[in-house]
Design a protein around this motif. Structure first.
Motif, PDB file in Angstrom:
ATOM      1  N   MET A 162       5.183 -13.739 -16.371  1.00  0.00           N
ATOM      2  CA  MET A 162       5.987 -14.416 -15.361  1.00  0.00           C
ATOM      3  C   MET A 162       6.099 -13.554 -14.100  1.00  0.00           C
ATOM      4  N   GLN A 163       6.283 -12.245 -14.285  1.00  0.00           N
ATOM      5  CA  GLN A 163       6.344 -11.330 -13.151  1.00  0.00           C
ATOM      6  C   GLN A 163       5.007 -11.287 -12.420  1.00  0.00           C
ATOM      7  N   LEU A 164       3.927 -11.355 -13.192  1.00  0.00           N
ATOM      8  CA  LEU A 164       2.586 -11.338 -12.600  1.00  0.00           C
ATOM      9  C   LEU A 164       2.372 -12.559 -11.703  1.00  0.00           C
ATOM     10  N   VAL A 165       2.817 -13.709 -12.173  1.00  0.00           N
ATOM     11  CA  VAL A 165       2.693 -14.938 -11.384  1.00  0.00           C
ATOM     12  C   VAL A 165       3.519 -14.842 -10.107  1.00  0.00           C
ATOM     13  N   LYS A 166       4.720 -14.288 -10.210  1.00  0.00           N
ATOM     14  CA  LYS A 166       5.569 -14.119  -9.022  1.00  0.00           C
ATOM     15  C   LYS A 166       4.886 -13.228  -7.994  1.00  0.00           C
ATOM     16  N   LEU A 167       4.252 -12.165  -8.474  1.00  0.00           N
ATOM     17  CA  LEU A 167       3.561 -11.243  -7.578  1.00  0.00           C
ATOM     18  C   LEU A 167       2.368 -11.917  -6.923  1.00  0.00           C
ATOM     19  N   ALA A 176       3.513 -14.329  -4.271  1.00  0.00           N
ATOM     20  CA  ALA A 176       3.996 -13.636  -3.082  1.00  0.00           C
ATOM     21  C   ALA A 176       2.842 -13.133  -2.226  1.00  0.00           C
ATOM     22  N   ILE A 177       1.817 -12.588  -2.871  1.00  0.00           N
ATOM     23  CA  ILE A 177       0.659 -12.081  -2.133  1.00  0.00           C
ATOM     24  C   ILE A 177      -0.103 -13.232  -1.481  1.00  0.00           C
ATOM     25  N   ASP A 178      -0.218 -14.363  -2.179  1.00  0.00           N
ATOM     26  CA  ASP A 178      -0.890 -15.534  -1.607  1.00  0.00           C
ATOM     27  C   ASP A 178      -0.186 -15.985  -0.335  1.00  0.00           C
ATOM     28  N   VAL A 179       1.144 -15.935  -0.360  1.00  0.00           N
ATOM     29  CA  VAL A 179       1.916 -16.358   0.813  1.00  0.00           C
ATOM     30  C   VAL A 179       1.691 -15.410   1.979  1.00  0.00           C
ATOM     31  N   VAL A 180       1.746 -14.105   1.717  1.00  0.00           N
ATOM     32  CA  VAL A 180       1.624 -13.149   2.817  1.00  0.00           C
ATOM     33  C   VAL A 180       0.221 -13.156   3.408  1.00  0.00           C
ATOM     34  N   ARG A 181      -0.778 -13.515   2.620  1.00  0.00           N
ATOM     35  CA  ARG A 181      -2.142 -13.627   3.145  1.00  0.00           C
ATOM     36  C   ARG A 181      -2.257 -14.756   4.167  1.00  0.00           C
ATOM     37  N   LEU A 234       3.922  -6.326   6.868  1.00  0.00           N
ATOM     38  CA  LEU A 234       3.928  -5.769   5.510  1.00  0.00           C
ATOM     39  C   LEU A 234       5.232  -5.038   5.161  1.00  0.00           C
ATOM     40  N   PRO A 235       5.871  -4.324   6.096  1.00  0.00           N
ATOM     41  CA  PRO A 235       7.152  -3.694   5.730  1.00  0.00           C
ATOM     42  C   PRO A 235       8.182  -4.730   5.266  1.00  0.00           C
ATOM     43  N   ASP A 236       8.257  -5.852   5.989  1.00  0.00           N
ATOM     44  CA  ASP A 236       9.196  -6.915   5.607  1.00  0.00           C
ATOM     45  C   ASP A 236       8.805  -7.520   4.262  1.00  0.00           C
ATOM     46  N   PHE A 237       7.501  -7.703   4.059  1.00  0.00           N
ATOM     47  CA  PHE A 237       7.026  -8.287   2.808  1.00  0.00           C
ATOM     48  C   PHE A 237       7.336  -7.376   1.621  1.00  0.00           C
ATOM     49  N   LEU A 238       7.053  -6.093   1.769  1.00  0.00           N
ATOM     50  CA  LEU A 238       7.289  -5.164   0.664  1.00  0.00           C
ATOM     51  C   LEU A 238       8.778  -5.042   0.354  1.00  0.00           C
ATOM     52  N   ARG A 239       9.595  -5.070   1.390  1.00  0.00           N
ATOM     53  CA  ARG A 239      11.037  -4.997   1.164  1.00  0.00           C
ATOM     54  C   ARG A 239      11.509  -6.223   0.376  1.00  0.00           C
ATOM     55  N   SER A 240      11.045  -7.405   0.762  1.00  0.00           N
ATOM     56  CA  SER A 240      11.452  -8.618   0.058  1.00  0.00           C
ATOM     57  C   SER A 240      10.837  -8.677  -1.337  1.00  0.00           C
ATOM     58  N   LEU A 241       9.640  -8.091  -1.494  1.00  0.00           N
ATOM     59  CA  LEU A 241       8.988  -8.086  -2.797  1.00  0.00           C
ATOM     60  C   LEU A 241       9.804  -7.289  -3.810  1.00  0.00           C
ATOM     61  N   ALA A 282      -4.041  -4.111  -9.981  1.00  0.00           N
ATOM     62  CA  ALA A 282      -5.071  -4.705  -9.139  1.00  0.00           C
ATOM     63  C   ALA A 282      -4.449  -5.534  -8.022  1.00  0.00           C
ATOM     64  N   LEU A 283      -3.399  -6.293  -8.343  1.00  0.00           N
ATOM     65  CA  LEU A 283      -2.729  -7.105  -7.323  1.00  0.00           C
ATOM     66  C   LEU A 283      -2.025  -6.234  -6.292  1.00  0.00           C
ATOM     67  N   HIS A 284      -1.351  -5.195  -6.754  1.00  0.00           N
ATOM     68  CA  HIS A 284      -0.693  -4.281  -5.812  1.00  0.00           C
ATOM     69  C   HIS A 284      -1.728  -3.599  -4.910  1.00  0.00           C
ATOM     70  N   SER A 285      -2.879  -3.282  -5.468  1.00  0.00           N
ATOM     71  CA  SER A 285      -3.939  -2.650  -4.673  1.00  0.00           C
ATOM     72  C   SER A 285      -4.451  -3.602  -3.591  1.00  0.00           C
ATOM     73  N   GLN A 286      -4.588  -4.879  -3.953  1.00  0.00           N
ATOM     74  CA  GLN A 286      -4.994  -5.882  -2.962  1.00  0.00           C
ATOM     75  C   GLN A 286      -3.963  -5.972  -1.838  1.00  0.00           C
ATOM     76  N   MET A 287      -2.703  -5.895  -2.204  1.00  0.00           N
ATOM     77  CA  MET A 287      -1.617  -5.951  -1.232  1.00  0.00           C
ATOM     78  C   MET A 287      -1.689  -4.768  -0.266  1.00  0.00           C
ATOM     79  N   ILE A 288      -1.915  -3.580  -0.818  1.00  0.00           N
ATOM     80  CA  ILE A 288      -2.017  -2.379   0.016  1.00  0.00           C
ATOM     81  C   ILE A 288      -3.242  -2.466   0.915  1.00  0.00           C
ATOM     82  N   GLN A 289      -4.350  -2.942   0.371  1.00  0.00           N
ATOM     83  CA  GLN A 289      -5.564  -3.072   1.166  1.00  0.00           C
ATOM     84  C   GLN A 289      -5.349  -4.020   2.342  1.00  0.00           C
ATOM     85  N   LEU A 290      -4.621  -5.108   2.107  1.00  0.00           N
ATOM     86  CA  LEU A 290      -4.319  -6.050   3.186  1.00  0.00           C
ATOM     87  C   LEU A 290      -3.539  -5.345   4.298  1.00  0.00           C
ATOM     88  N   GLY A 291      -2.570  -4.517   3.909  1.00  0.00           N
ATOM     89  CA  GLY A 291      -1.805  -3.780   4.903  1.00  0.00           C
ATOM     90  C   GLY A 291      -2.658  -2.797   5.677  1.00  0.00           C
TER      91      GLY A 291
END
Length: 226
Positions: free
Chosen positions: A76-81, A84-89, A95-102, A143-152
């Motif tokens: 369930m946490q994985l789906v939430k993550l 969230a990443i799909d939305v920010v893309r 990214l600071p605002d996104f990570l804070r809300s994440l 892997a998802l967190h890494s994608q998020m960092i790469q986007l930033g």
């Protein structure tokens, strides 16, 4: 003219699927409630089925063990993550605002209960089967967190002198460490702790005027490197 109305058997099958999903959700919620109330080790399958108002044997039609409730929680946490990443893309959210809300989003119910956080640790050491499943789940999370960092990094909002996977590990370890330490006291300070942790982590994530190194990542994380 051919009718497109569902047949009686199709309707019956649809009802069975819906009822099965509802019952699984009821058992899942009842289990988390019992873990939060009694603790993971103390809560029994019978406690869970009594709370869900079903027979004890019904539990095993949906979960092999109570440890698998926590695996479902992790999914369930994985789906939430992922959501969230799909939305920010698709948006221009900084990214600071996104990570804070994440951080706040990922520590919503049921993680707000200290007993649930402790339960993850207890389940991890309970058996090799559960530990293996949890490690696989954590690999997908990384892997998802890494994608998020790469986007930033691609947006110029996160330092790019370190590989995404290294920064993702720091982010995860810091947040998870904060959760574990908070779970020892279980007071109302979780969101404040997460906010403080984020501010400290972000100070180290901000862009630097240095040369970006070659990204080296495990095979299961192919695609997280630019």
């Amino acid at each position: 003219m051919t009718s497109t109305s569902p047949t009686p058997s199709a309707k019956s099958s649809s009802r069975r699927v819906r009822r099965s999903a509802e019952l699984r959700e009821r058992l899942f919620r009842a289990a988390l409630q019992q873990f939060a109330k009694k603790g993971f080790l103390e809560a029994t399958v019978e406690d869970i089925t009594n709370a869900a108002d079903v027979g004890k044997g019904t539990f095993f039609n949906y979960f092999p063990s109570k440890e698998h409730i926590l695996l479902a929680c992790g999914e369930m946490q994985l789906v939430k993550l992922q959501d969230a990443i799909d939305v920010v893309r698709k948006t221009s959210t900084p990214l600071p605002d996104f990570l804070r809300s994440l951080g706040a989003k990922m520590t919503e119910e049921p993680i707000q209960h200290p007993m649930i956080v402790r339960a993850f640790l207890q389940a991890f050491v309970s058996s090799s089967e559960v530990r293996s499943a949890m490690m696989e789940l954590q690999s997908r999370m990384l892997a998802l967190h890494s994608q998020m960092i790469q986007l930033g990094q691609e947006r110029g909002e996160i330092r790019d002198d370190l590989p995404p996977i290294e920064l993702a590990q720091v982010f995860r370890q810091t947040i998870f460490g904060t959760l574990l330490l908070w779970s020892l006291s279980g007071d109302g300070s979780l969101q404040q702790r997460i906010e403080t942790t984020f501010e400290v982590v972000w100070s180290g994530f901000q862009p630097r005027n240095t040369k970006k190194p070659t990204c080296v990542a495990p095979l299961f994380l192919l695609g997280v490197c630019p």
